[in-house]
Write a protein that holds these residues in place. Structure first.
Motif, PDB file in Angstrom:
ATOM      1  N   MET A  47       0.838  -1.197   0.000  1.00 29.24           N
ATOM      2  CA  MET A  47       0.000   0.000   0.000  1.00 29.24           C
ATOM      3  C   MET A  47       0.877   1.252   0.000  1.00 29.24           C
ATOM      4  O   MET A  47       1.772   1.390   0.837  1.00 29.24           O
ATOM      5  N   ILE A  48       0.618   2.117  -0.953  1.00 32.74           N
ATOM      6  CA  ILE A  48       1.323   3.396  -1.009  1.00 32.74           C
ATOM      7  C   ILE A  48       0.327   4.509  -0.718  1.00 32.74           C
ATOM      8  O   ILE A  48      -0.641   4.713  -1.468  1.00 32.74           O
ATOM      9  N   THR A  49       0.554   5.216   0.378  1.00 33.88           N
ATOM     10  CA  THR A  49      -0.303   6.335   0.737  1.00 33.88           C
ATOM     11  C   THR A  49       0.220   7.616   0.090  1.00 33.88           C
ATOM     12  O   THR A  49       1.308   7.641  -0.483  1.00 33.88           O
ATOM     13  N   LYS A  50      -0.545   8.670   0.240  1.00 36.54           N
ATOM     14  CA  LYS A  50      -0.123   9.957  -0.313  1.00 36.54           C
ATOM     15  C   LYS A  50       1.185  10.410   0.321  1.00 36.54           C
ATOM     16  O   LYS A  50       2.094  10.881  -0.378  1.00 36.54           O
ATOM     17  N   SER A  51       1.311  10.267   1.638  1.00 36.29           N
ATOM     18  CA  SER A  51       2.546  10.686   2.304  1.00 36.29           C
ATOM     19  C   SER A  51       3.712   9.807   1.864  1.00 36.29           C
ATOM     20  O   SER A  51       4.845  10.291   1.731  1.00 36.29           O
ATOM     21  N   LEU A  91      -9.386   4.383  -2.124  1.00 36.09           N
ATOM     22  CA  LEU A  91      -8.529   3.196  -2.092  1.00 36.09           C
ATOM     23  C   LEU A  91      -8.678   2.450  -3.407  1.00 36.09           C
ATOM     24  O   LEU A  91      -9.779   2.030  -3.768  1.00 36.09           O
ATOM     25  N   ALA A  92      -7.560   2.320  -4.132  1.00 33.57           N
ATOM     26  CA  ALA A  92      -7.615   1.607  -5.411  1.00 33.57           C
ATOM     27  C   ALA A  92      -6.206   1.289  -5.879  1.00 33.57           C
ATOM     28  O   ALA A  92      -5.281   2.080  -5.674  1.00 33.57           O
ATOM     29  N   ASP A  93      -6.043   0.121  -6.495  1.00 25.79           N
ATOM     30  CA  ASP A  93      -4.775  -0.238  -7.128  1.00 25.79           C
ATOM     31  C   ASP A  93      -3.599  -0.154  -6.145  1.00 25.79           C
ATOM     32  O   ASP A  93      -2.512   0.300  -6.493  1.00 25.79           O
ATOM     33  N   ASP A  94      -3.871  -0.556  -4.903  1.00 26.00           N
ATOM     34  CA  ASP A  94      -2.855  -0.538  -3.843  1.00 26.00           C
ATOM     35  C   ASP A  94      -2.363   0.882  -3.543  1.00 26.00           C
ATOM     36  O   ASP A  94      -1.230   1.083  -3.114  1.00 26.00           O
ATOM     37  N   LEU A  95      -3.241   1.854  -3.769  1.00 26.80           N
ATOM     38  CA  LEU A  95      -2.943   3.249  -3.468  1.00 26.80           C
ATOM     39  C   LEU A  95      -4.022   3.790  -2.544  1.00 26.80           C
ATOM     40  O   LEU A  95      -5.190   3.385  -2.629  1.00 26.80           O
ATOM     41  N   PHE A  96      -3.632   4.709  -1.662  1.00 21.42           N
ATOM     42  CA  PHE A  96      -4.607   5.292  -0.738  1.00 21.42           C
ATOM     43  C   PHE A  96      -4.363   6.793  -0.617  1.00 21.42           C
ATOM     44  O   PHE A  96      -3.213   7.248  -0.523  1.00 21.42           O
ATOM     45  N   ALA A  97      -5.464   7.570  -0.622  1.00 20.57           N
ATOM     46  CA  ALA A  97      -5.358   9.017  -0.438  1.00 20.57           C
ATOM     47  C   ALA A  97      -6.624   9.549   0.212  1.00 20.57           C
ATOM     48  O   ALA A  97      -7.722   9.015  -0.002  1.00 20.57           O
ATOM     49  N   GLN A 110       3.174  12.055 -15.854  1.00 16.67           N
ATOM     50  CA  GLN A 110       4.442  11.844 -15.174  1.00 16.67           C
ATOM     51  C   GLN A 110       4.217  11.179 -13.817  1.00 16.67           C
ATOM     52  O   GLN A 110       4.980  10.296 -13.415  1.00 16.67           O
ATOM     53  N   LEU A 111       3.171  11.588 -13.108  1.00 11.06           N
ATOM     54  CA  LEU A 111       2.897  10.984 -11.798  1.00 11.06           C
ATOM     55  C   LEU A 111       2.501   9.521 -11.945  1.00 11.06           C
ATOM     56  O   LEU A 111       2.858   8.692 -11.100  1.00 11.06           O
ATOM     57  N   ILE A 112       1.785   9.188 -13.001  1.00 14.30           N
ATOM     58  CA  ILE A 112       1.420   7.787 -13.230  1.00 14.30           C
ATOM     59  C   ILE A 112       2.680   6.946 -13.423  1.00 14.30           C
ATOM     60  O   ILE A 112       2.811   5.839 -12.888  1.00 14.30           O
ATOM     61  N   ILE A 113       3.630   7.493 -14.170  1.00 12.44           N
ATOM     62  CA  ILE A 113       4.920   6.801 -14.342  1.00 12.44           C
ATOM     63  C   ILE A 113       5.643   6.687 -13.003  1.00 12.44           C
ATOM     64  O   ILE A 113       6.190   5.633 -12.652  1.00 12.44           O
ATOM     65  N   ASP A 114       5.617   7.780 -12.232  1.00 13.32           N
ATOM     66  CA  ASP A 114       6.281   7.778 -10.924  1.00 13.32           C
ATOM     67  C   ASP A 114       5.654   6.740  -9.989  1.00 13.32           C
ATOM     68  O   ASP A 114       6.360   6.062  -9.227  1.00 13.32           O
ATOM     69  N   ILE A 115       4.346   6.622 -10.037  1.00 11.29           N
ATOM     70  CA  ILE A 115       3.659   5.649  -9.178  1.00 11.29           C
ATOM     71  C   ILE A 115       4.095   4.235  -9.533  1.00 11.29           C
ATOM     72  O   ILE A 115       4.375   3.407  -8.653  1.00 11.29           O
ATOM     73  N   GLN A 116       4.164   3.953 -10.826  1.00 11.71           N
ATOM     74  CA  GLN A 116       4.613   2.626 -11.253  1.00 11.71           C
ATOM     75  C   GLN A 116       6.065   2.375 -10.834  1.00 11.71           C
ATOM     76  O   GLN A 116       6.414   1.279 -10.391  1.00 11.71           O
ATOM     77  N   ASP A 117       6.898   3.397 -10.965  1.00  8.49           N
ATOM     78  CA  ASP A 117       8.298   3.273 -10.552  1.00  8.49           C
ATOM     79  C   ASP A 117       8.405   3.025  -9.050  1.00  8.49           C
ATOM     80  O   ASP A 117       9.245   2.227  -8.599  1.00  8.49           O
ATOM     81  N   ALA A 118       7.561   3.724  -8.273  1.00 11.21           N
ATOM     82  CA  ALA A 118       7.586   3.547  -6.813  1.00 11.21           C
ATOM     83  C   ALA A 118       7.197   2.123  -6.443  1.00 11.21           C
ATOM     84  O   ALA A 118       7.814   1.494  -5.567  1.00 11.21           O
ATOM     85  N   LYS A 119       6.188   1.586  -7.106  1.00 15.78           N
ATOM     86  CA  LYS A 119       5.765   0.201  -6.839  1.00 15.78           C
ATOM     87  C   LYS A 119       6.876  -0.787  -7.208  1.00 15.78           C
ATOM     88  O   LYS A 119       7.149  -1.730  -6.464  1.00 15.78           O
ATOM     89  N   TRP A 120       7.478  -0.552  -8.373  1.00 15.96           N
ATOM     90  CA  TRP A 120       8.564  -1.437  -8.813  1.00 15.96           C
ATOM     91  C   TRP A 120       9.735  -1.381  -7.854  1.00 15.96           C
ATOM     92  O   TRP A 120      10.324  -2.416  -7.517  1.00 15.96           O
TER      93      TRP A 120
END
Length: 494
Positions: free
Chosen positions: A1-5, A88-94, A183-193
């Motif tokens: 899970m990746i939160t906004k913070s 809450l979606a796609d292992d993301l939370f905000a 760019q943020l969508i790419i960053d989110i994928q990079d963070a998960k990877w």
């Protein structure tokens, strides 16, 4: 899970983000700074006050999945204004500060509340924060129409009861969020990877000044000494030089080769480190001191700045003077001390100005440490006291900034460690003086103690001692300036 913070942490430093999620035990302890904690509390206070703009809104409580479920339930019940709506979606939370139904476009508006002022409107981190919320909300099935940013109105001045409609300023940032979305969508994928990879062995913080190092820095670079290139004066602003030094493995001063091009400031600091010879520009300092007019008024303010102003005639984050210390050095060498501190909740902007008028004569230089600060305080006091404006603005014309001797390195000692803070200068020049042992030992502590004294819940029997503690601290600030001035006078007369 990746939160906004979590994501904001990733954007700041991906290595720290990895350790935060996978092995946070190696992270250095977050320093508990009373001033930073106060700023966080200010942010909470501003958000709570801004909620007054939405009297019909309901608050979501709970965390992660629970908060998401409650958000959906509140919406199903027909509520169209929600605080802390959670997605809450796609292992993301905000969570967003305010979610408002947009009936015209049959979707939702996100409203982000920040404790900054509209002078700093659309700061990059605000946009990233809001854009991440928008992405997660849409992945959770919410149609997001617009995104707005609410900040404090810098032009607002308190006059009695505060109207939320007047103290806040709203701007639309939908376009800015959309512009960075891909760019943020790419960053989110990079963070998960990244979270699936082996632990990092490097960190981009190595290209930042020491104050910007992440909490993983000490773990990744344990051999970096407490005094080296990261302590070059304002090295964080010399990005090219810092990168050249780091990439060349010249982390320690003694390893820097002669072919590295340094600016004059860094050259001086390095030379003093290598030779241990103090720099003293006698003629330059003497010329400045010769222009000073006696008596000399050594002045220091302590101020309280609040996002939601507590005092009439003040604006958000105005540095409102609540106390001062004044040492008066006469030509023949005698010294007097004068001081004042406001002890109740009445606005100090008038009494402080009046007391200054009584304590500072019409002639004589006013010596401070950082004229930008005291000068702005005087200008604000002048705006609040038109009758005393000529005097207060006249004080600004008489100011001499003793700090500049050290900032410009006209006097430079290796033990200053690149700093020109009075807390670093004093123990070198006047080792018999120290802030150690004081109950209040720095400006941040003074703000926290005073705010708690006046607006908090300090017991009545404890108040007088705390006022004494505040006075003793401020008194040492001006006495320190007197002693440093006298030491410099002695040095340049030899």
């Amino acid at each position: 899970m990746i939160t906004k913070s979590d994501f904001l942490s990733y954007k700041n430093c991906s290595s720290e983000f990895w350790y935060l999620k996978n092995n946070k035990e190696v992270l250095s302890e977050a320093k508990i700074d009373p001033f930073i904690e106060r700023l966080k509390a200010q942010g909470v206070e501003v958000e709570l006050f801004a909620r007054g703009l939405y009297p019909k809104a309901k608050l979501v409580v709970g965390k992660l999945g629970e908060a998401y479920s409650e958000t959906k339930k509140i919406i199903d019940d027909g509520c169209q204004e929600i605080f802390q709506a959670s997605f809450l979606a796609d292992d993301l939370f905000a969570s967003c500060d305010v979610l408002i139904w947009n009936d015209l476009y049959k979707g939702w508006d996100i409203i982000e509340i920040k404790s900054s002022t509209d002078k700093d409107r659309k700061a990059k981190e605000h946009i990233v924060d809001a854009a991440f919320q928008r992405i997660v909300a849409e992945r959770a099935g919410f149609k997001i129409v617009n995104v707005y940013l609410i900040e404090l109105n810098k032009k607002f001045k308190k006059d009695g009861e505060i109207n939320p409609e007047e103290i806040f300023s709203q701007s639309e940032i939908t376009t800015e969020c959309i512009e960075i979305e891909q760019q943020l969508i790419i960053d989110i994928q990079d963070a998960k990877w990244l979270l699936t990879q082996a632990q990092p062995t490097d960190c981009t913080c190595k290209y930042k000044g020491r104050s910007k190092h992440c909490r993983a820095f000490g773990h990744l670079y344990p051999k970096v000494s407490p005094y080296g290139i990261y302590d070059f004066r304002a090295i964080g602003n010399s990005k090219r030089l810092l990168r050249e030094l780091v990439d060349g493995d010249y982390i320690e001063f003694q390893n820097i080769p002669d072919n590295i091009k340094l600016n004059k400031t860094h050259e001086r600091q390095l030379d003093v480190y290598r030779t241990k010879q103090t720099i003293l520009e006698k003629e330059i300092i003497k010329d400045q001191f010769d222009q000073l007019q006696y008596p000399l008024y050594f002045l220091d303010y302590e101020t309280l700045a609040c996002g939601i102003p507590k005092y009439d005639k003040t604006y958000p984050y105005q540095q409102t003077v609540f106390q001062y210390s004044l040492h008066v050095l006469n030509k023949e060498g005698s010294i007097e001390h004068r001081e004042f501190i406001q002890k109740d909740q009445l606005t100090p902007v008038h009494i402080v100005a009046q007391k200054l008028r009584e304590d500072i004569g019409d002639h004589g230089s006013v010596v401070v440490w950082n004229k930008g600060f005291e000068g702005k305080c005087n200008s604000d006091l002048a705006n609040c006291n038109p009758d005393l404006s000529p005097f207060l603005l006249g004080v600004n014309e008489r100011i001499y900034d003793l700090m500049e001797v050290f900032r410009r390195m006209e006097y430079l000692h290796d033990d200053f460690r690149g700093s020109y803070s009075i807390k670093n200068v004093l123990p070198v020049m006047c080792p018999d003086l120290s802030y150690d042992g004081l109950q209040v030992s720095n400006g941040a502590d003074a703000v926290v103690v005073y705010e708690d004294l006046i607006f908090g819940s300090v017991k009545e029997e404890d108040k007088e001692q705390k006022f004494i503690d505040l006075l003793e601290y401020c008194k040492l600030d001006t006495w320190a300036m007197v002693r440093i001035f006298q030491e410099l006078e002695s040095m340049i007369s030899v």
